[in-house]
Design an enzyme around this catalytic site. Structure first.
Site: not given
Ligand code: 13P
Length: 261
Positions: A11-13, A99, A101, A177, A183, A222, A243-244
Protein backbone atom coordinates in the site's frame (compact mmCIF):
# COMPACT_ATOMS: atom_id res chain seq x y z
CA UNK A 1 -6.32 -28.62 4.04
CA UNK A 2 -3.50 -26.33 2.94
CA UNK A 3 -4.14 -22.66 3.50
CA UNK A 4 -4.60 -20.29 0.61
CA UNK A 5 -1.61 -19.10 -1.41
CA UNK A 6 -0.08 -16.13 0.32
CA UNK A 7 -0.60 -12.57 -0.90
CA UNK A 8 1.96 -9.84 -0.32
CA UNK A 9 0.39 -6.45 -1.03
CA UNK A 10 2.04 -3.04 -0.97
CA UNK A 11 0.00 0.00 0.00
CA UNK A 12 1.94 2.99 -1.28
CA UNK A 13 -0.57 5.38 0.35
CA UNK A 14 -0.17 9.07 -0.65
CA UNK A 15 3.46 8.65 -1.65
CA UNK A 16 5.38 8.34 -4.89
CA UNK A 17 5.42 10.58 -7.97
CA UNK A 18 5.46 9.20 -11.50
CA UNK A 19 9.20 8.74 -11.95
CA UNK A 20 9.68 7.08 -8.56
CA UNK A 21 6.67 4.87 -9.23
CA UNK A 22 8.19 3.69 -12.47
CA UNK A 23 11.44 2.79 -10.69
CA UNK A 24 9.67 1.04 -7.82
CA UNK A 25 7.26 -0.90 -10.04
CA UNK A 26 10.15 -1.77 -12.35
CA UNK A 27 12.20 -3.18 -9.49
CA UNK A 28 9.28 -5.23 -8.12
CA UNK A 29 8.48 -6.47 -11.64
CA UNK A 30 12.12 -7.47 -12.17
CA UNK A 31 12.12 -9.35 -8.90
CA UNK A 32 8.97 -11.22 -9.86
CA UNK A 33 10.43 -12.08 -13.26
CA UNK A 34 13.80 -13.23 -11.99
CA UNK A 35 13.01 -14.87 -8.64
CA UNK A 36 11.80 -18.07 -10.27
CA UNK A 37 8.30 -19.38 -9.62
CA UNK A 38 6.94 -17.21 -6.84
CA UNK A 39 5.58 -18.81 -3.73
CA UNK A 40 3.11 -15.96 -3.23
CA UNK A 41 0.95 -13.53 -5.18
CA UNK A 42 2.17 -9.94 -5.38
CA UNK A 43 0.08 -6.78 -5.53
CA UNK A 44 1.06 -3.12 -5.49
CA UNK A 45 -1.45 -0.36 -4.77
CA UNK A 46 -0.09 2.96 -6.05
CA UNK A 47 -1.87 6.29 -5.77
CA UNK A 48 -4.62 6.68 -8.37
CA UNK A 49 -2.59 9.26 -10.30
CA UNK A 50 -0.07 6.66 -11.43
CA UNK A 51 -2.16 3.51 -11.30
CA UNK A 52 -2.58 3.38 -15.05
CA UNK A 53 1.14 3.83 -15.73
CA UNK A 54 2.12 1.21 -13.15
CA UNK A 55 -0.49 -1.24 -14.47
CA UNK A 56 0.82 -0.78 -18.03
CA UNK A 57 4.37 -1.25 -16.83
CA UNK A 58 3.48 -4.47 -15.01
CA UNK A 59 1.05 -5.81 -17.61
CA UNK A 60 3.35 -8.69 -18.58
CA UNK A 61 4.36 -9.40 -15.02
CA UNK A 62 2.74 -11.55 -12.34
CA UNK A 63 2.54 -8.45 -10.11
CA UNK A 64 -1.06 -7.26 -9.88
CA UNK A 65 -2.08 -3.63 -9.36
CA UNK A 66 -4.80 -2.30 -7.08
CA UNK A 67 -6.46 0.91 -5.91
CA UNK A 68 -6.47 2.31 -2.38
CA UNK A 69 -10.10 3.42 -2.21
CA UNK A 70 -13.09 4.07 -4.44
CA UNK A 71 -16.54 5.62 -4.35
CA UNK A 72 -19.58 3.44 -3.73
CA UNK A 73 -21.44 4.72 -6.80
CA UNK A 74 -20.55 3.56 -10.30
CA UNK A 75 -20.57 7.09 -11.78
CA UNK A 76 -22.16 10.50 -11.35
CA UNK A 77 -21.77 13.94 -9.87
CA UNK A 78 -19.12 13.15 -7.26
CA UNK A 79 -16.35 15.65 -7.91
CA UNK A 80 -12.92 14.31 -7.17
CA UNK A 81 -14.05 10.73 -6.60
CA UNK A 82 -13.10 7.59 -8.50
CA UNK A 83 -15.36 4.59 -9.10
CA UNK A 84 -14.47 0.91 -8.97
CA UNK A 85 -15.15 0.66 -12.69
CA UNK A 86 -12.65 3.46 -13.33
CA UNK A 87 -9.99 1.62 -11.37
CA UNK A 88 -10.76 -1.57 -13.31
CA UNK A 89 -10.64 0.39 -16.56
CA UNK A 90 -6.99 1.38 -16.00
CA UNK A 91 -5.79 -2.03 -14.89
CA UNK A 92 -6.65 -2.50 -11.23
CA UNK A 93 -7.75 -5.96 -10.13
CA UNK A 94 -8.21 -5.19 -6.43
CA UNK A 95 -9.11 -2.27 -4.16
CA UNK A 96 -8.14 -1.64 -0.53
CA UNK A 97 -11.23 -0.54 1.42
CA UNK A 98 -11.83 0.67 4.96
CA UNK A 99 -8.21 1.41 5.75
CA UNK A 100 -7.90 2.85 9.24
CA UNK A 101 -6.47 6.05 7.79
CA UNK A 102 -9.85 6.49 6.11
CA UNK A 103 -11.98 5.16 8.98
CA UNK A 104 -10.25 7.18 11.69
CA UNK A 105 -8.72 9.98 9.67
CA UNK A 106 -11.65 10.70 7.34
CA UNK A 107 -14.65 9.39 9.27
CA UNK A 108 -15.45 6.42 7.05
CA UNK A 109 -18.07 4.25 8.75
CA UNK A 110 -18.73 0.52 8.45
CA UNK A 111 -21.79 1.33 6.33
CA UNK A 112 -19.72 3.40 3.92
CA UNK A 113 -17.13 0.64 3.68
CA UNK A 114 -19.87 -1.93 3.10
CA UNK A 115 -21.27 0.08 0.19
CA UNK A 116 -17.81 0.36 -1.33
CA UNK A 117 -17.19 -3.37 -0.95
CA UNK A 118 -20.42 -4.03 -2.83
CA UNK A 119 -19.33 -1.61 -5.57
CA UNK A 120 -15.97 -3.34 -5.88
CA UNK A 121 -17.51 -6.82 -6.07
CA UNK A 122 -20.01 -5.53 -8.65
CA UNK A 123 -17.08 -4.33 -10.76
CA UNK A 124 -15.59 -7.83 -10.52
CA UNK A 125 -12.63 -6.62 -8.53
CA UNK A 126 -11.17 -8.09 -5.35
CA UNK A 127 -12.10 -6.23 -2.16
CA UNK A 128 -9.34 -6.01 0.44
CA UNK A 129 -11.30 -5.08 3.53
CA UNK A 130 -9.27 -3.59 6.38
CA UNK A 131 -10.27 -3.92 10.02
CA UNK A 132 -8.39 -3.29 13.25
CA UNK A 133 -8.64 -2.02 16.79
CA UNK A 134 -7.21 1.18 18.24
CA UNK A 135 -4.81 1.03 21.14
CA UNK A 136 -7.53 2.18 23.54
CA UNK A 137 -9.83 -0.58 22.34
CA UNK A 138 -7.09 -3.18 22.82
CA UNK A 139 -6.30 -1.85 26.30
CA UNK A 140 -10.00 -2.09 27.16
CA UNK A 141 -10.12 -5.75 26.09
CA UNK A 142 -12.39 -4.98 23.15
CA UNK A 143 -10.21 -6.18 20.28
CA UNK A 144 -12.20 -9.24 19.28
CA UNK A 145 -15.55 -7.47 19.58
CA UNK A 146 -14.27 -4.58 17.45
CA UNK A 147 -13.04 -6.97 14.78
CA UNK A 148 -16.35 -8.84 14.73
CA UNK A 149 -18.38 -5.64 14.54
CA UNK A 150 -16.22 -4.21 11.76
CA UNK A 151 -16.49 -7.45 9.79
CA UNK A 152 -20.24 -7.62 10.28
CA UNK A 153 -20.68 -3.99 9.33
CA UNK A 154 -18.21 -3.79 6.47
CA UNK A 155 -18.96 -6.93 4.49
CA UNK A 156 -22.07 -6.79 2.34
CA UNK A 157 -25.11 -8.31 4.01
CA UNK A 158 -26.92 -11.13 2.28
CA UNK A 159 -29.67 -8.65 1.34
CA UNK A 160 -27.37 -6.16 -0.33
CA UNK A 161 -25.56 -8.83 -2.31
CA UNK A 162 -28.75 -9.91 -4.04
CA UNK A 163 -28.07 -9.88 -7.75
CA UNK A 164 -24.34 -9.61 -7.29
CA UNK A 165 -21.63 -12.02 -6.42
CA UNK A 166 -21.76 -13.30 -2.87
CA UNK A 167 -18.59 -13.02 -0.85
CA UNK A 168 -16.24 -15.74 -1.90
CA UNK A 169 -12.70 -16.77 -1.26
CA UNK A 170 -11.83 -15.41 -4.69
CA UNK A 171 -13.21 -11.91 -4.42
CA UNK A 172 -12.63 -11.09 -0.76
CA UNK A 173 -9.48 -10.53 1.27
CA UNK A 174 -9.53 -9.33 4.88
CA UNK A 175 -6.60 -7.35 6.27
CA UNK A 176 -6.11 -7.19 10.02
CA UNK A 177 -4.32 -3.94 10.74
CA UNK A 178 -4.15 -2.90 14.40
CA UNK A 179 -4.34 0.89 14.20
CA UNK A 180 -1.60 1.32 16.79
CA UNK A 181 0.82 -0.84 14.77
CA UNK A 182 0.54 1.15 11.55
CA UNK A 183 3.66 3.17 10.83
CA UNK A 184 4.83 2.92 14.44
CA UNK A 185 7.38 0.11 14.34
CA UNK A 186 5.28 -1.70 16.97
CA UNK A 187 3.56 -5.00 16.30
CA UNK A 188 1.35 -7.28 18.35
CA UNK A 189 3.00 -10.43 19.65
CA UNK A 190 2.73 -13.51 17.48
CA UNK A 191 0.23 -14.92 19.96
CA UNK A 192 -1.91 -11.76 19.70
CA UNK A 193 -1.83 -11.91 15.91
CA UNK A 194 -2.84 -15.59 16.04
CA UNK A 195 -5.78 -14.85 18.33
CA UNK A 196 -7.02 -12.06 16.06
CA UNK A 197 -6.65 -14.07 12.84
CA UNK A 198 -8.28 -17.20 14.31
CA UNK A 199 -11.18 -15.02 15.44
CA UNK A 200 -11.56 -13.42 12.00
CA UNK A 201 -11.53 -16.88 10.39
CA UNK A 202 -14.19 -18.11 12.81
CA UNK A 203 -16.39 -15.05 12.13
CA UNK A 204 -16.12 -15.63 8.37
CA UNK A 205 -16.89 -19.34 8.77
CA UNK A 206 -20.04 -18.49 10.65
CA UNK A 207 -21.07 -16.39 7.74
CA UNK A 208 -20.12 -18.37 4.64
CA UNK A 209 -19.15 -21.79 5.96
CA UNK A 210 -16.11 -23.71 4.83
CA UNK A 211 -15.45 -21.38 1.85
CA UNK A 212 -14.10 -19.01 4.51
CA UNK A 213 -11.07 -21.26 4.91
CA UNK A 214 -9.72 -20.01 1.60
CA UNK A 215 -10.33 -16.29 2.18
CA UNK A 216 -6.94 -14.71 2.56
CA UNK A 217 -6.33 -12.97 5.86
CA UNK A 218 -3.48 -10.46 5.66
CA UNK A 219 -1.62 -8.97 8.58
CA UNK A 220 -0.67 -5.29 8.28
CA UNK A 221 1.16 -2.92 10.61
CA UNK A 222 4.93 -2.39 10.70
CA UNK A 223 5.66 -5.56 8.74
CA UNK A 224 9.31 -5.42 7.70
CA UNK A 225 11.90 -7.83 6.28
CA UNK A 226 13.09 -8.71 9.79
CA UNK A 227 9.70 -9.72 11.21
CA UNK A 228 7.93 -10.92 8.05
CA UNK A 229 9.05 -14.54 8.08
CA UNK A 230 7.84 -15.20 11.62
CA UNK A 231 4.55 -13.31 11.16
CA UNK A 232 3.85 -15.13 7.88
CA UNK A 233 4.30 -18.49 9.61
CA UNK A 234 1.46 -17.82 12.07
CA UNK A 235 -1.63 -19.93 11.51
CA UNK A 236 -4.30 -18.13 9.50
CA UNK A 237 -1.90 -15.41 8.34
CA UNK A 238 -2.14 -15.66 4.57
CA UNK A 239 -0.03 -12.69 3.64
CA UNK A 240 0.78 -9.11 4.46
CA UNK A 241 -0.41 -5.60 3.70
CA UNK A 242 2.73 -3.53 3.75
CA UNK A 243 2.91 0.25 4.05
CA UNK A 244 6.30 1.87 4.66
CA UNK A 245 8.38 -1.13 3.63
CA UNK A 246 6.54 -1.37 0.30
CA UNK A 247 8.10 1.95 -0.76
CA UNK A 248 11.51 0.31 -0.84
CA UNK A 249 11.78 -2.39 -3.51
CA UNK A 250 14.46 -4.36 -1.66
CA UNK A 251 12.40 -4.45 1.53
CA UNK A 252 9.16 -5.33 -0.27
CA UNK A 253 10.83 -8.10 -2.24
CA UNK A 254 12.52 -9.43 0.91
CA UNK A 255 9.10 -9.70 2.53
CA UNK A 256 7.79 -11.48 -0.58
CA UNK A 257 10.72 -13.89 -0.42
CA UNK A 258 9.76 -14.69 3.19
CA UNK A 259 6.26 -15.77 2.16
CA UNK A 260 6.11 -19.51 1.71
CA UNK A 261 2.68 -20.88 0.88
P1 13P B 1 3.06 0.22 7.76
O1 13P B 1 3.60 -1.04 7.14
O2 13P B 1 3.81 1.45 7.34
O3 13P B 1 2.94 0.09 9.25
O4 13P B 1 1.58 0.44 7.20
C1 13P B 1 0.69 -0.62 7.20
C2 13P B 1 -0.50 -0.23 6.43
O5 13P B 1 -1.21 0.69 6.80
C3 13P B 1 -0.80 -0.98 5.20
O6 13P B 1 -2.07 -0.69 4.71
Amino acid sequence: MAGPRKLIAGNWKMNILAAEGQALAGAVGNYAASAGPLDCDLLVCPPATILHAVAEQLSDSPVAVGGQNCHAEPSGAFTGEISAAMLADVGATAVILGHSERRHGLGETDAMVQAKVSAVLNANLIAIVCIGETEAERDAGQTLAVLRNQLDGSLPSAASTEGMEELTEVNTVVAYEPVWAIGTGRTPTEAEIAVAHNHIRACLEKRIGSAADQIRLLYGGSMKPDNAASILLIDNVDGGLIGGASLNADDFCAIAAAAVS
